[in-house]
Design an enzyme around this catalytic site. Structure first.
Site, PDB file in Angstrom:
ATOM      1  CG  ASN A 246      -0.829  -2.789  -7.410  1.00 28.20           C
ATOM      2  OD1 ASN A 246      -1.366  -3.885  -7.280  1.00 28.20           O
ATOM      3  ND2 ASN A 246       0.270  -2.461  -6.789  1.00 28.20           N
TER       4      ASN A 246
ATOM      5  CB  SER B 244       2.204   3.736  -0.394  1.00 27.44           C
ATOM      6  OG  SER B 244       1.707   4.980   0.088  1.00 27.44           O
TER       7      SER B 244
ATOM      8  CG  HIS C 161       3.021  -2.511  -9.105  1.00 24.38           C
ATOM      9  ND1 HIS C 161       3.203  -1.888  -7.904  1.00 24.38           N
ATOM     10  CD2 HIS C 161       3.019  -3.837  -8.842  1.00 24.38           C
ATOM     11  CE1 HIS C 161       3.306  -2.799  -6.949  1.00 24.38           C
ATOM     12  NE2 HIS C 161       3.208  -3.999  -7.491  1.00 24.38           N
TER      13      HIS C 161
ATOM     14  CG  HIS D  37       4.243   3.428  -9.867  1.00 20.69           C
ATOM     15  ND1 HIS D  37       5.489   2.926  -9.652  1.00 20.69           N
ATOM     16  CD2 HIS D  37       3.390   2.468  -9.447  1.00 20.69           C
ATOM     17  CE1 HIS D  37       5.403   1.719  -9.112  1.00 20.69           C
ATOM     18  NE2 HIS D  37       4.132   1.410  -8.971  1.00 20.69           N
ATOM     19  N   GLY D  38       1.745   6.672 -11.555  1.00 14.49           N
ATOM     20  CA  GLY D  38       1.354   8.061 -11.753  1.00 14.49           C
ATOM     21  C   GLY D  38       0.393   8.242 -12.918  1.00 14.49           C
TER      22      GLY D  38
ATOM     23  CG  ASP E  89       1.734  -0.418  -3.134  1.00 16.27           C
ATOM     24  OD1 ASP E  89       2.232  -1.370  -3.773  1.00 16.27           O
ATOM     25  OD2 ASP E  89       1.282   0.608  -3.670  1.00 16.27           O
TER      26      ASP E  89
HETATM   27 ZN   LIG Z   1       3.508   0.043  -7.523  1.00 18.37          ZN
END
Ligand SMILES: [Zn+2]
Length: 329
Positions: free
Chosen positions: A258, A45, A215, A181-182, A78
């Site tokens: 991902n 990232s 993702h 995400h997360g 990313d």
């Molecule tokens: Zn992502």
């Protein structure tokens, strides 16, 4: 990366893209790949590039390629926030870039379709001229990670996906189907209704040659969260994406998945456990080694679940020059 995904499509599996920002993570992914005979996507990232001053990471990946010469490895940017970011990654030797034009350059503000098409098209022209693969994103993935994300999800529209791919020429498309995400993805176990897997199926029907990317696809296993909390952590109850749902995606064109959170959880649990059990220890190699072992176990499990295990030697990796010629042709 295009070749890795083409091969995955031919054989019907997906390749995990694992985020790395330090040596232990790179080693953990590579050891897992060796153990399972898997092709490798190392994702970096912008935050990871900033943290490692990117040259450190690039040279770690060069070392990985030297030490594991028989494993196909793709180094992937990313969530590139601009064509400039993607270009700087290409100049550093990345073989794949994601141009995330679903958000503005600040990585937070949602953009309109025309903006997304324009920046993605620019990134494709730059990347393909160098033989580098491009992943675009349409719709918006929820959540925020490493400061990236608008915090609001917006599902991908299949009709728009067709137009987006035609106008940009991307190799892979990140689709938004309700993942985020997360660590905090769902507040209850997600069912088929929570994740819009039908959107994946509809897009794959219309775009059978475009590799789909998920993702925010960590599974957030309960035992990893429990281990952190058992040794003083305070992670709230949370659910990730069930592996069965990912397998359904793989049957419908998902070729890159991902995963970052699961490895973060595993490393954190290992460190908390280490410090709890070995209170007189102060050797970084000992505790970072424990974190590396825990991450490796997660990668081995995901590589096996995604079906990439056993496929590292199906093909001979081709060079960026050969890819450039193929894009020109
Ligand atoms: Zn992502």
């Amino acid at each position: 990366m295009r070749q890795l995904l083409d091969e995955a499509a031919d054989a019907g599996y997906a390749v995990g893209a694992f985020n790395v920002s330090n040596m232990e993570q790179v080693q953990a992914v590579m050891e897992a790949a060796r153990a399972t005979d898997s092709p490798v996507i190392l994702a970096v990232s912008r935050a990871a590039r900033a943290y490692s001053n990117d040259r450190f990471l690039v040279h770690l990946v060069r070392a990985a390629v030297e030490l594991y010469p028989d494993l196909p490895v793709s180094l992937h940017q990313d969530h590139g926030n601009s064509p400039e970011t993607c270009l700087s990654a290409i100049e550093l030797g990345f073989t794949s870039v994601m141009m995330d034009g679903s958000l503005a350059e600040d990585g937070k503000t949602p953009t309109d379709f025309e903006h997304n098409v324009a920046v993605t098209r620019t990134a494709v022209e730059q990347a393909h001229a160098a033989g580098v693969t491009v992943e675009g994103e349409l719709g918006r993935i929820g959540g925020i990670e490493d400061g990236h994300g608008s915090g609001r999800a917006h599902l991908t529209d299949p009709d728009q996906a067709v137009e987006f791919v035609e106008r940009t020429g991307i190799d892979a498309l990140a689709v938004a189907i309700g993942t985020s995400h997360g660590a905090y993805k769902f507040s209850e176990p997600p069912t088929g209704d929570v994740l819009a897997m039908d959107v994946v199926e509809r897009i794959h029907d219309r775009l059978p040659d475009v590799h789909l990317v998920l993702h925010g696809a960590s599974s957030v296993p309960e035992q990893l969260v429990d281990r952190i909390n058992e040794f003083g952590g305070e992670i709230r109850p949370t659910w990730g994406v069930p592996v069965e749902e990912l397998r359904r995606g793989i049957r419908h064109g998902v070729r890159k998945i991902n995963v970052e959170t699961d490895a973060r959880l595993a490393a954190t649990g290992a460190l908390r456990h280490f410090f709890h059990e070995r209170r007189a220890d102060f050797e970084p190699r000992a505790y970072l080694g424990a974190a590396r072992d825990a991450m490796r176990a997660v990668y081995v499990e995901r590589m096996t679940q995604f079906g990439q295990a056993g496929h590292a030697h199906d093909y001979e990796p081709i060079s960026l020059g050969q890819m450039r010629d193929r894009y020109r042709g």
